[in-house]
Design an enzyme around this catalytic site. Structure first.
Site, PDB file in Angstrom:
ATOM      1  N   ASN A 209       0.852  -1.197   0.000  1.00 22.70           N
ATOM      2  CA  ASN A 209       0.000   0.000   0.000  1.00 22.70           C
ATOM      3  C   ASN A 209       0.882   1.240   0.000  1.00 22.70           C
ATOM      4  OD1 ASN A 209       0.467   0.891   2.831  1.00 22.70           O
ATOM      5  ND2 ASN A 209      -0.434  -1.106   3.275  1.00 22.70           N
ATOM      6  N   LYS A 287       8.666 -18.422  -8.344  1.00 19.17           N
ATOM      7  CA  LYS A 287       8.039 -17.397  -9.172  1.00 19.17           C
ATOM      8  C   LYS A 287       6.959 -18.038 -10.065  1.00 19.17           C
ATOM      9  CE  LYS A 287       8.908 -13.869 -12.593  1.00 19.17           C
ATOM     10  NZ  LYS A 287       9.781 -13.376 -13.644  1.00 19.17           N
TER      11      LYS A 287
END
Ligand code: C5P
Length: 404
Positions: A209, A287
Site C-alpha cells: 500500500n 516465481k
C-alpha cells in the site's frame, strides 16, 4: 535550577569515588531536591552514614534486616517514595547484581522493587568497565530502561587511564534534572509500528500500500527525544532509521505481530503502520510463470492478524496506553470512533486520506484525536510537529496528568 518538591533516593555503592556524592547531595539540596541516602556495605567503607545524614538532613538506610528500618519504612515503600532512584557511584558489583535481579541487600532489594526510573553513574577501574561481564550487565540494564551518566575518561585512583571515572557532580545533577523534567518519558518503553506491510504472492511479487512510514517514524523519533526507550517495528520503507530507537525490520503482518509481542512489555503502543488487511493464501514458493495462452493466476486472500486489536487485548501484558490510527476517506469521525471501540484501544488518531488531501505519503497531516473524553481537531501541520504533539500527550497520559 530548581528541583523543589522532587525526591531522589540515592544509593551509594562502594568505590573511591563515593566521596564525590557528598558534593552531589550538596548540589541537589541547593536545588531544593529532597534526598534520602542508602549506603551499601561497600559504600560504608568510603563514606560514613553520619556525613550522608548531615548533608541529606534525612535518616540514612543501611541494612535491609534492621527492624527499625522495616517498621518505620519498609523497603518497598522506600523504593517508591522517591521520584527517581540514583546509584552513584555504581560499582561493577552493584551493576552485575542489578542485571541479575539479585536482592541480597537493601540497595538491590529496593532497586528490584522500585517502579520509578533509575539512573546509574558507574565508576570503576577501566578494565572492569571494559570487561565483557560489565558490558553485558550494562546492555541488560539499558535495555530495561535504566539511564546511565558517564563514566568519564581520565586518570584513575589505581594509576590507570581510561573510561571509568565517576562523572562530576554537576554532570550527574544535570542528568537527574533531565530525568525529573516535566513531560519526560525517561524510564518508559514505547512500541511503535510504522510503514506498510508487504504480503508476498510469490518470491518476487507482493501486495503493498502507499504508506511511506513518515508519520510512524516521526512519532518514534519524537518519543525517543523525550527520553523513551522506543522499539520501532517497521515494514519496508525508504526512510533512514530514526536515531536512538531500536528498529525491528519486518515484511509481513504476521512478522509485525510477532515482533510486537516479542517487544512487550511496553508502557504504551502506537500502531501507526498501514498493515495489509489480507495476505495471500498459499503464497507460491517459486516465481509464478507467465505461460502464453493460459489464464492469469487467481489470488485468494486470507485475513491478517489485527496487531492493534491483539495488543489492546493482551491482558496483563497490555500497554497502559494503546493508540491506533484510522485512515478514512469518508465519514471520518464516525468510522474512527467505531474503530476505537471495536479494536479496544484508548486513543485513535484519525486522518482523512482522500487523494485530494495528499496525506498518504505526504509530509503533512491533519488529524482528529479521539479519546474516551471526546474529540480534538489538530490543524494541518508537518508530520514531525504532529508527532511531537502526540509524544507530549503520551508523556502526560503516562504521568497521570490526563486520563488515557
Ligand atoms: O482496520 P484499520 O486498518 O482501518 O485500522 C487501522 C488501525 O489498526 C491502525 O492503527 C493500524 O496500525 C491498525 N491495524 C493493525 N493490524 C491490522 C490492521 C490494522 O494493527 N491488521
Amino acid at each position: 535550577m530548581s528541583l523543589a518538591g522532587r525526591r531522589v533516593l540515592l544509593v551509594v555503592a562502594g568505590g573511591i569515588a563515593a566521596f564525590k556524592v557528598l558534593e552531589l547531595i550538596r548540589l541537589l539540596r541547593r536545588a531544593e531536591c529532597g534526598v534520602t541516602a542508602v549506603l551499601t556495605a561497600g559504600g560504608a567503607q568510603f563514606v560514613t552514614p553520619l556525613s550522608l545524614q548531615a548533608l541529606t538532613e534525612n535518616r540514612v538506610y543501611t541494612d535491609l534486616f534492621s527492624l527499625t528500618d522495616e517498621s518505620e519504612m519498609g523497603h518497598i515503600q522506600l523504593s517508591r517514595a522517591a521520584d527517581l532512584v540514583v546509584v552513584a557511584p555504581a560499582s561493577a558489583d552493584i551493576l552485575a547484581r542489578m542485571a541479575a535481579g539479585m536482592a541480597d541487600d537493601l540497595a538491590t532489594t529496593l532497586l528490584l522493587a522500585t517502579d520509578k526510573p533509575v539512573l546509574v553513574a558507574p565508576a570503576m577501574n577501566v578494565r572492569m568497565w571494559q570487561h565483557p561481564a560489565t558490558r553485558a550487565a550494562m546492555a541488560t540494564l539499558t535495555a530495561r530502561g535504566v539511564a546511565v551518566v558517564g563514566p568519564e575518561e581520565g586518570a584513575m585512583a589505581c594509576n590507570e587511564y581510561g573510561p571509568g571515572r565517576l562523572s562530576e557532580p554537576p554532570a550527574i545533577l544535570a542528568a537527574i534534572a533531565a530525568m525529573l523534567a516535566p513531560g519526560t518519558l525517561v524510564g518508559r518503553h514505547v512500541l511503535v509500528t510504522s510503514g506498510p506491510t508487504h504480503e508476498p504472492i510469490d518470491p518476487v511479487r507482493y501486495i503493498a500500500n502507499r504508506s511511506s512510514g513518515r508519520q510512524g517514524h516521526a512519532i518514534a523519533a519524537a518519543l525517543a527525544a523525550l527520553g523513551a526507550r522506543v522499539t520501532l517495528v517497521s515494514g519496508p520503507v525508504a526512510l533512514p532509521d530514526p536515531a536512538g530507537v531500536t528498529l525491528r525490520h519486518v515484511e509481513t503482518a504476521a512478522e509485525m505481530l510477532a515482533a510486537c509481542t516479542a517487544a512487550l512489555p511496553a508502557d504504551a503502543a502506537v500502531c501507526a503502520a498501514a498493515v495489509a488487511d489480507w495476505g495471500v493464501e498459499g503464497a507460491a514458493g517459486r516465481k509464478i510463470k507467465k505461460t502464453p495462452g493460459s489464464a492469469p493466476p487467481a489470488i485468494a486472500l486470507v485475513p491478517n492478524p489485527d496487531i492493534l486489536a491483539t495488543l489492546s487485548a493482551a491482558g496483563p501484558r497490555r500497554p497502559c496506553l494503546v493508540v491506533g490510527f484510522a485512515a478514512e476517506t469518508d465519514d471520518l469521525l464516525r468510522h474512527a470512533e467505531d474503530k476505537r471501540r471495536r479494536k479496544g484501544c484508548d486513543w485513535i488518531v484519525a486522518n482523512d486520506v482522500s487523494a485530494a488531501g495528499g496525506v498518504m505519503g505526504g509530509t503533512e497531516n491533519e488529524i482528529h484525536l479521539l479519546t474516551a473524553q471526546g474529540t480534538e481537531h489538530w490543524p494541518r501541520a508537518p508530520k514531525d510537529a504532529v508527532a511531537q504533539k502526540l509524544a507530549a500527550r503520551i508523556a502526560a497520559a503516562l504521568a497521570g496528568e490526563e486520563p488515557a
